[in-house]
Design an enzyme around this catalytic site. Structure first.
Site, PDB file in Angstrom:
ATOM      1  N   ASP A 158       4.369 -29.974 -25.606  1.00  7.50           N
ATOM      2  CA  ASP A 158       2.947 -30.318 -25.432  1.00  7.50           C
ATOM      3  C   ASP A 158       2.408 -30.987 -26.702  1.00  7.50           C
ATOM      4  O   ASP A 158       1.253 -31.404 -26.746  1.00  7.50           O
ATOM      5  CB  ASP A 158       2.113 -29.097 -25.015  1.00  7.50           C
ATOM      6  N   SER A 159       3.284 -31.147 -27.716  1.00  8.56           N
ATOM      7  CA  SER A 159       2.932 -31.984 -28.865  1.00  8.56           C
ATOM      8  C   SER A 159       2.715 -33.429 -28.412  1.00  8.56           C
ATOM      9  O   SER A 159       2.208 -34.248 -29.181  1.00  8.56           O
ATOM     10  CB  SER A 159       4.017 -31.917 -29.944  1.00  8.56           C
ATOM     11  N   ASP A 165       7.336 -27.852 -21.872  1.00 11.53           N
ATOM     12  CA  ASP A 165       6.268 -26.903 -22.226  1.00 11.53           C
ATOM     13  C   ASP A 165       5.297 -26.715 -21.073  1.00 11.53           C
ATOM     14  O   ASP A 165       4.826 -27.710 -20.501  1.00 11.53           O
ATOM     15  CB  ASP A 165       5.449 -27.467 -23.404  1.00 11.53           C
ATOM     16  N   LYS A 190       9.098 -23.873 -21.188  1.00 10.40           N
ATOM     17  CA  LYS A 190       8.830 -23.095 -22.403  1.00 10.40           C
ATOM     18  C   LYS A 190       7.409 -22.549 -22.329  1.00 10.40           C
ATOM     19  O   LYS A 190       6.502 -23.239 -21.869  1.00 10.40           O
ATOM     20  CB  LYS A 190       9.012 -23.952 -23.659  1.00 10.40           C
ATOM     21  N   GLU A 245       4.503 -20.233 -24.688  1.00  7.17           N
ATOM     22  CA  GLU A 245       4.153 -19.690 -26.007  1.00  7.17           C
ATOM     23  C   GLU A 245       3.645 -18.252 -25.892  1.00  7.17           C
ATOM     24  O   GLU A 245       2.893 -17.928 -24.972  1.00  7.17           O
ATOM     25  CB  GLU A 245       3.035 -20.537 -26.647  1.00  7.17           C
ATOM     26  N   GLU A 282       8.619 -20.611 -34.883  1.00  6.08           N
ATOM     27  CA  GLU A 282       7.934 -21.688 -35.613  1.00  6.08           C
ATOM     28  C   GLU A 282       7.220 -21.163 -36.843  1.00  6.08           C
ATOM     29  O   GLU A 282       6.422 -20.217 -36.765  1.00  6.08           O
ATOM     30  CB  GLU A 282       6.939 -22.400 -34.679  1.00  6.08           C
TER      31      GLU A 282
HETATM   32  O1  KIV Z   1       5.343 -29.020 -28.521  1.00  2.00           O
HETATM   33  C1  KIV Z   1       6.264 -29.042 -29.346  1.00  2.00           C
HETATM   34  O2  KIV Z   1       6.695 -30.099 -29.841  1.00  2.00           O
HETATM   35  C2  KIV Z   1       6.833 -27.764 -29.748  1.00  2.00           C
HETATM   36  C3  KIV Z   1       7.862 -27.768 -30.844  1.00  2.00           C
HETATM   37  C4  KIV Z   1       7.279 -28.171 -32.126  1.00  2.00           C
HETATM   38  C5  KIV Z   1       8.582 -26.490 -30.928  1.00  2.00           C
HETATM   39  O3  KIV Z   1       6.484 -26.762 -29.220  1.00  2.00           O
END
Ligand code: KIV
Length: 268
Positions: free
Chosen positions: A48-49, A87, A117, A119, A186
């Site tokens: 989600d980055s 994510d 994924k 969190e 992280e």
């Molecule tokens: O969203 C992302 O890029 C991440 C990584 C930095 C682990 O969760």
């Protein structure tokens, strides 16, 4: 790629057993995913980055499930070997296991990705359990979880005090018990990450968590130097694509302005 053997959750387990470090990078689009896959990356995270890197938002919070699915579809189309993890974005799973399940199923059905994924620790355990029961592989994510940035109020290293470190140890065990196939750690102290990695049977993938994790992940745009405004200590820059691209674009602009492009060979 002919006769390619795909990376699976089984590969993750095997690599941990054989102590072979797992390489992971982020990807959000077809062209980048194709290059990373052909270069031999083990797994790609459609993180989600994308909210920061692709859309220019300050945090990961605004990205939607539909947008994550779009990015995942682009990545999956490019990949022949790597394992693709997506994510679940902010608001798609927190506090409601049924909604979490529906979100995870949408990602898997609509994108063709291999895992999701999530969190967090204790608060998302019931969501992880219910998703795991359907057969969807889940990667956990502990430590500095960017979807909670407004609660943390800072991007500093997490779990430096004993209480938070204990909570993190407990969460890691619970995530493993709930069925996660791997956990991202992280921005936590290297010693703690190393201790957790040795005590779990599932692999840990570190980012800013030192060299004792079972694998490493970086945001591709950071690793390739596509954003030179961002240089935290945990990023190693393997290229300076911002500079190369900028030089290339300046040459193109000059060539167009001076009518050096296109030449007769580049014309019909
Ligand atoms: O969203 C992302 O890029 C991440 C990584 C930095 C682990 O969760």
């Amino acid at each position: 790629m002919e006769g390619v053997i795909r990376v699976t959750t089984q590969t993750f387990r095997q690599m941990k057993v054989e102590r072979i470090p797992i390489s992971v990078l982020t990807a959000y689009d077809y062209s980048m995913a194709r290059i990373l896959d052909r270069a031999g990356i083990d797994a790609l995270l459609v993180g989600d980055s994308a909210s920061n890197v692709m859309a220019g938002h300050e945090t990961t919070l605004p990205i939607t499930l539909d947008q994550m699915i779009y990015h995942a579809q682009c990545v999956v189309r490019a990949v022949e070997r790597a394992f693709v993890i997506v994510d679940l974005p902010f608001g798609a799973y927190q506090g409601n296991s049924q909604q979490a399940l529906v979100s995870a199923i949408r990602v898997m059905k609509e994108s063709g990705a291999h895992a999701v994924k999530i969190e967090g620790g204790q608060p998302v355990l019931s969501a992880i359990k219910i998703i795991h029961q359907t057969g969807i592989p889940i990667m956990g994510h502990l430590g500095l979880t960017p979807q909670s940035i407004y609660r943390f109020g800072t991007y500093k290293v997490r779990a430096q005090d004993p209480e938070e470190a204990d909570q993190l140890r407990e969460d890691a065990f619970e995530l493993q018990k709930a069925g996660c196939f791997a956990i991202v750690l992280e921005k936590i102290p290297a010693e703690l990450a190393s201790e957790i990695s040795s005590s779990l049977t599932i692999p840990t993938i570190g980012i800013g968590a030192g060299n004792g994790c079972d694998g490493q992940i970086l945001v591709t745009h950071d690793a390739l130097g596509l954003n030179n405004d961002f240089h935290p200590r945990f990023v190693r820059r393997y290229s300076n694509l911002e500079e190369s691209m900028s030089t290339a674009v300046k040459s193109y602009v000059d060539d167009v302005r001076s009518r050096l492009f296109p030449s007769t060979h580049e014309s019909y």
